[in-house]
Scaffold this motif. Sequence first.
Motif, PDB file in Angstrom:
ATOM      1  N   ILE A  75      36.354  37.481  43.322  1.00  0.00           N
ATOM      2  CA  ILE A  75      36.303  38.508  44.371  1.00  0.00           C
ATOM      3  C   ILE A  75      37.516  39.410  44.171  1.00  0.00           C
ATOM      4  O   ILE A  75      38.657  39.020  44.455  1.00  0.00           O
ATOM      5  N   GLU A  76      37.298  40.583  43.665  1.00  0.00           N
ATOM      6  CA  GLU A  76      38.385  41.439  43.207  1.00  0.00           C
ATOM      7  C   GLU A  76      39.372  41.769  44.321  1.00  0.00           C
ATOM      8  O   GLU A  76      40.587  41.799  44.102  1.00  0.00           O
ATOM      9  N   GLU A  77      38.880  42.023  45.543  1.00  0.00           N
ATOM     10  CA  GLU A  77      39.775  42.391  46.638  1.00  0.00           C
ATOM     11  C   GLU A  77      40.757  41.264  46.964  1.00  0.00           C
ATOM     12  O   GLU A  77      41.954  41.495  47.172  1.00  0.00           O
ATOM     13  N   ILE A  78      40.248  40.018  46.988  1.00  0.00           N
ATOM     14  CA  ILE A  78      41.115  38.884  47.309  1.00  0.00           C
ATOM     15  C   ILE A  78      42.093  38.628  46.167  1.00  0.00           C
ATOM     16  O   ILE A  78      43.272  38.327  46.393  1.00  0.00           O
TER      17      ILE A  78
ATOM     18  N   GLU B 286      47.285  37.958  43.966  1.00  0.00           N
ATOM     19  CA  GLU B 286      47.345  37.708  42.523  1.00  0.00           C
ATOM     20  C   GLU B 286      48.521  36.812  42.153  1.00  0.00           C
ATOM     21  O   GLU B 286      48.387  35.906  41.324  1.00  0.00           O
ATOM     22  N   PHE B 287      49.685  37.045  42.752  1.00  0.00           N
ATOM     23  CA  PHE B 287      50.874  36.244  42.426  1.00  0.00           C
ATOM     24  C   PHE B 287      50.638  34.766  42.705  1.00  0.00           C
ATOM     25  O   PHE B 287      51.007  33.908  41.893  1.00  0.00           O
ATOM     26  N   TYR B 288      50.023  34.457  43.836  1.00  0.00           N
ATOM     27  CA  TYR B 288      49.811  33.061  44.210  1.00  0.00           C
ATOM     28  C   TYR B 288      48.767  32.401  43.312  1.00  0.00           C
ATOM     29  O   TYR B 288      48.902  31.220  42.963  1.00  0.00           O
TER      30      TYR B 288
ATOM     31  N   LEU C 239      37.711  25.959  42.743  1.00  0.00           N
ATOM     32  CA  LEU C 239      37.536  26.888  43.868  1.00  0.00           C
ATOM     33  C   LEU C 239      38.332  28.167  43.641  1.00  0.00           C
ATOM     34  O   LEU C 239      37.878  29.259  43.992  1.00  0.00           O
ATOM     35  N   ALA C 240      39.516  28.036  43.040  1.00  0.00           N
ATOM     36  CA  ALA C 240      40.347  29.217  42.792  1.00  0.00           C
ATOM     37  C   ALA C 240      39.663  30.173  41.829  1.00  0.00           C
ATOM     38  O   ALA C 240      39.715  31.398  42.010  1.00  0.00           O
ATOM     39  N   VAL C 241      39.025  29.637  40.809  1.00  0.00           N
ATOM     40  CA  VAL C 241      38.310  30.490  39.852  1.00  0.00           C
ATOM     41  C   VAL C 241      37.187  31.253  40.557  1.00  0.00           C
ATOM     42  O   VAL C 241      36.964  32.443  40.297  1.00  0.00           O
ATOM     43  N   CYS C 242      36.492  30.567  41.438  1.00  0.00           N
ATOM     44  CA  CYS C 242      35.410  31.235  42.177  1.00  0.00           C
ATOM     45  C   CYS C 242      35.947  32.339  43.070  1.00  0.00           C
ATOM     46  O   CYS C 242      35.389  33.448  43.137  1.00  0.00           O
TER      47      CYS C 242
END
Length: 281
Positions: free
Chosen positions: A46-49, A54-56, A39-42
């Motif tokens: 989404i570039e905005e999210i 990004e750190f998390y 799910l994280a890869v998906c």
Amino acid sequence: MARKIKRRIFLILEAKEHKQTLSRACEYFLIFLIISNTLAVCIESIEEIFKAYEFYFIAFNRFSVGVFTLEYLLRVWSCTTLDRYRHPIWGRLRYMVTPLAIIDLIAFLPFYLPFTNADLRSIKLFGLTRFLQLLKLGRYSRGIKILGEVIHLRQEELILTLNIVCFLLISSATLIYFVEHEAQPDKFPNIPAAMWWGIITLTTVGYGDIYPITPLGKILGGILALLGIGLFALPAGLIASGFTEVITANKKLAQTPPPRICPHCGKPLDETLNNPTHLRD
């Protein structure tokens, strides 16, 4: 003591053989981690999210890789518990080349490659390998295991069907090339390019980007489409019948009472009673 610890770790990781609380918790945690990574890869696409969190995302990825690495090392270390992997060197090497062990290795190994002198342009492709972690679910998913049993049961019939498909694909691509090449040299420039049309026609998808315009080409396309309908229904029927056989066999096996184990030698009790020397030992 070390042998007992090794045996304990092996039983915890191999949840299918050790259905205790800690073993189940380990199994559910790994399943949760695999699904969460997918799910994280998906979501990262989404570039905005991704920019906002990004750190998390990076921290979670590193944590997951660390867990999968530790799991793999523990499996390799404790696999000598089994008789077939008893040798400390060759036994572990044999385990490392098993399909499940290779999948476990692929799930984390690419993430250590960026720390080498690899080409930075190719490192970007390693993000796609995170989807390979989804293959690890095959170790825990009963449905995937049943699918593997079905394919193994029907492998001869499926291979025969695949041979027929390959023959039709090459034949149709060759024929449509000679029929349509002069009329559409840009659409059918060669036989390998014509195979794309053959695949789309056999599967009856019909994207419409390439299609015959000559009368003979249209007749050939129609015949191939009709053959494709029946041809792809054949493996579906084989797999469906295989599912029925495997599920029926599993139900019969589940209804069979488990063998009684002798507390002295660890062998089936019937074998022990037939050979009383085990009791004296």
